[in-house]
Design a protein around this motif. Structure first.
Motif, short mmCIF file in Angstrom:
data_model
loop_
_atom_site.label_atom_id
_atom_site.label_comp_id
_atom_site.label_asym_id
_atom_site.label_seq_id
_atom_site.Cartn_x
_atom_site.Cartn_y
_atom_site.Cartn_z
N ASP A 84 0.83 -1.20 0.00
CA ASP A 84 0.00 0.00 0.00
C ASP A 84 0.87 1.25 0.00
O ASP A 84 2.11 1.18 -0.07
CB ASP A 84 -1.00 0.00 1.17
N LYS A 85 0.24 2.40 0.09
CA LYS A 85 0.93 3.68 -0.04
C LYS A 85 1.97 3.89 1.06
O LYS A 85 2.95 4.62 0.87
CB LYS A 85 -0.10 4.82 0.02
N ARG A 115 4.38 2.69 9.56
CA ARG A 115 4.01 3.44 8.36
C ARG A 115 5.19 4.25 7.84
O ARG A 115 5.89 4.92 8.58
CB ARG A 115 2.85 4.39 8.66
N LYS A 116 5.40 4.14 6.51
CA LYS A 116 6.42 4.96 5.85
C LYS A 116 5.74 6.23 5.34
O LYS A 116 4.80 6.16 4.56
CB LYS A 116 7.07 4.21 4.69
N LEU A 117 6.22 7.37 5.78
CA LEU A 117 5.63 8.64 5.38
C LEU A 117 6.48 9.26 4.28
O LEU A 117 7.71 9.16 4.28
CB LEU A 117 5.55 9.59 6.58
N VAL A 157 10.87 -0.07 -3.02
CA VAL A 157 11.47 1.08 -3.70
C VAL A 157 10.44 2.22 -3.67
O VAL A 157 9.34 2.09 -4.18
CB VAL A 157 11.85 0.75 -5.15
N THR A 158 10.83 3.33 -3.04
CA THR A 158 9.95 4.49 -2.91
C THR A 158 10.40 5.56 -3.89
O THR A 158 11.58 5.94 -3.90
CB THR A 158 9.97 5.05 -1.48
N ARG A 159 9.46 6.04 -4.69
CA ARG A 159 9.76 7.02 -5.73
C ARG A 159 9.22 8.39 -5.32
O ARG A 159 8.06 8.51 -4.92
CB ARG A 159 9.14 6.57 -7.04
N TYR A 160 10.06 9.40 -5.40
CA TYR A 160 9.68 10.77 -5.07
C TYR A 160 9.62 11.59 -6.36
O TYR A 160 10.58 11.57 -7.16
CB TYR A 160 10.68 11.40 -4.10
N LEU A 161 8.52 12.30 -6.57
CA LEU A 161 8.32 13.08 -7.78
C LEU A 161 8.34 14.57 -7.48
O LEU A 161 7.98 15.01 -6.39
CB LEU A 161 6.99 12.72 -8.44
#
Length: 400
Positions: free
Chosen positions: A228-229, A252-254, A273-277
């Motif tokens: 999930d998010k 929770r990953k913020l 893998v967390t993507r930041y835009l």
């Protein structure tokens, strides 16, 4: 006296061929001479996952190859062309690649699996068989599909809307040519639900309780894993008629805009893998558009004690391939021309967000050691084209 290598016994040649791990090496081995070609099977069923080629939009394919699609080979930095007449139909859309197979939708309920290398084809149950689709009728022009929302409300969608926005991504549990019991798992765009079907099923089924675990999904070690998010994980066994689900509760990953799951087999690790835009304004072509662009990535591994996500500072020689494809981890030392400790990423969100706009697809190589982004040679910066065209897609080609 020199050795006549053409006279090696067939059983030895076949044994040698099973030790080759790269498809192009296998082809070169068969091409040595007539006796080698006759002794080595045409189709290698033993190969591990291959280095993905980047399937380019039709607009990037050379005009002299009108029925062929261009693929970019990272290892040789060359363009390869495969016969792919289906891809030049503007009414078709891909929604994933998995185990060497493409998943293709069109202006009908059909869901096609296609191996672009072998040209093998299979059909999954059609869009009209999803549990939230109440009806389908070609005669209802502009509202061919009747759907039911999670709250029970009714609404309609036309052919194009269903093709372009109903399904976010489909992944396969295995190569259909190698495993007749493969499972397909679909992430639905608007409701965030997960659906699955097994080979031979006539309809799709929802995984009950899995709603919101719709950022990404992978299949490994006999289970489906979805995220999930906020980095929460759902594990599900979809091989039974009643899927069994369990939750891996993590803190929770913020932060972050998109999440991807990758399984690294040698280490038996599940990676997040967390993507930041970032949001850019594109002033090209006398108009301005708001265009998202990748700023950075973070990689974490799942630690079973806790459980919790632990930040990964280095991937060593690993390279991750993420996007609309089934996420993949490979070792750079197995392939020439590749960089380890990198994330090779494609644009898997602008196709439905920027219809008619011009700009750059968000694609490149993220270097984990210094946070820099390097453009792919086949996609230099400031190469503008219509964002509504199909996005580039990693395809780990399979000869079977």
């Amino acid at each position: 006296m020199g050795v006549d290598w053409t006279q090696l016994p067939p059983e030895i040649l076949e044994f040698i061929s099973t030790k080759l791990k790269i498809y192009t090496d296998y082809l070169r081995c068969r091409a040595v001479c007539t006796s080698w070609r006759s002794s080595i099977p045409k189709t290698p069923f033993h190969l591990p996952p291959q280095l993905p080629w980047l399937m380019l939009p039709p607009s990037r394919s050379h005009q002299s190859h009108r029925s062929h699609r261009a693929f970019y080979d990272l290892s040789t930095h060359k363009f390869r062309y495969l016969s792919f007449p289906e891809s030049f139909n503007p009414n078709k859309r891909h929604c994933g690649s998995s185990h060497g197979w493409l998943i293709i939708l069109d202006d009908s309920p059909s869901i096609l699996l296609l191996n672009p290398l072998s040209r093998a084809k299979l059909l999954l149950p059609p869009l009209s068989t999803f549990p939230n689709v109440d009806g389908f009728n070609y005669s209802d022009i502009g509202k061919e599909y009747s759907l039911r929302s999670p709250s029970g409300g009714r609404y309609n969608r036309n052919l194009r809307q269903m093709r372009d926005s109903f399904i976010k991504k489909i992944v396969l549990s295995a190569n259909p040519s190698k495993d007749p019991h493969f499972v397909a798992i679909a992430i639905l765009n608007q409701t965030g639900e997960l659906a699955y079907c097994r080979n031979g099923d006539k309809a799709w089924r929802f995984i009950e309780g899995a709603q919101s675990y719709s950022e990404d999904v992978i299949y490994c070690k006999g289970l489906c894993y979805a995220v999930d998010k906020h980095g929460g994980i759902l594990a599900c066994d979809v091989r039974d008629d009643l899927p069994r689900i369990s939750f891996i509760e993590t803190p929770r990953k913020l932060g972050g805009d998109m999440q991807y799951l990758v399984y690294s087999e040698p280490e038996d690790e599940l990676l997040l893998v967390t993507r930041y835009l970032d949001l850019d304004i594109n002033f090209e072509l006398a108009q301005s558009y708001l265009i998202f662009r990748t700023k950075r990535f973070e990689v974490s591994r799942l630690v079973s004690s806790g459980p919790h996500w632990e930040k990964v500072k280095s991937l060593n020689d690993k390279m991750l391939f993420i996007g609309e494809n089934s996420s993949l981890s490979l070792s750079a030392c197995d392939f020439t021309g590749c960089l380890g400790n990198c994330i090779y990423y494609t644009d898997d969100y602008s196709e439905t967000n920027y219809d008619g706009a011009f700009g750059e697809h968000d694609i490149g190589i993220y270097k984990l050691w210094d946070g820099s982004i390097e453009p792919l040679p086949c996609y230099p910066r400031n190469s503008y084209f219509r964002l509504g065209w199909p996005t580039p897609l990693w395809v780990a080609l399979s000869p079977c």
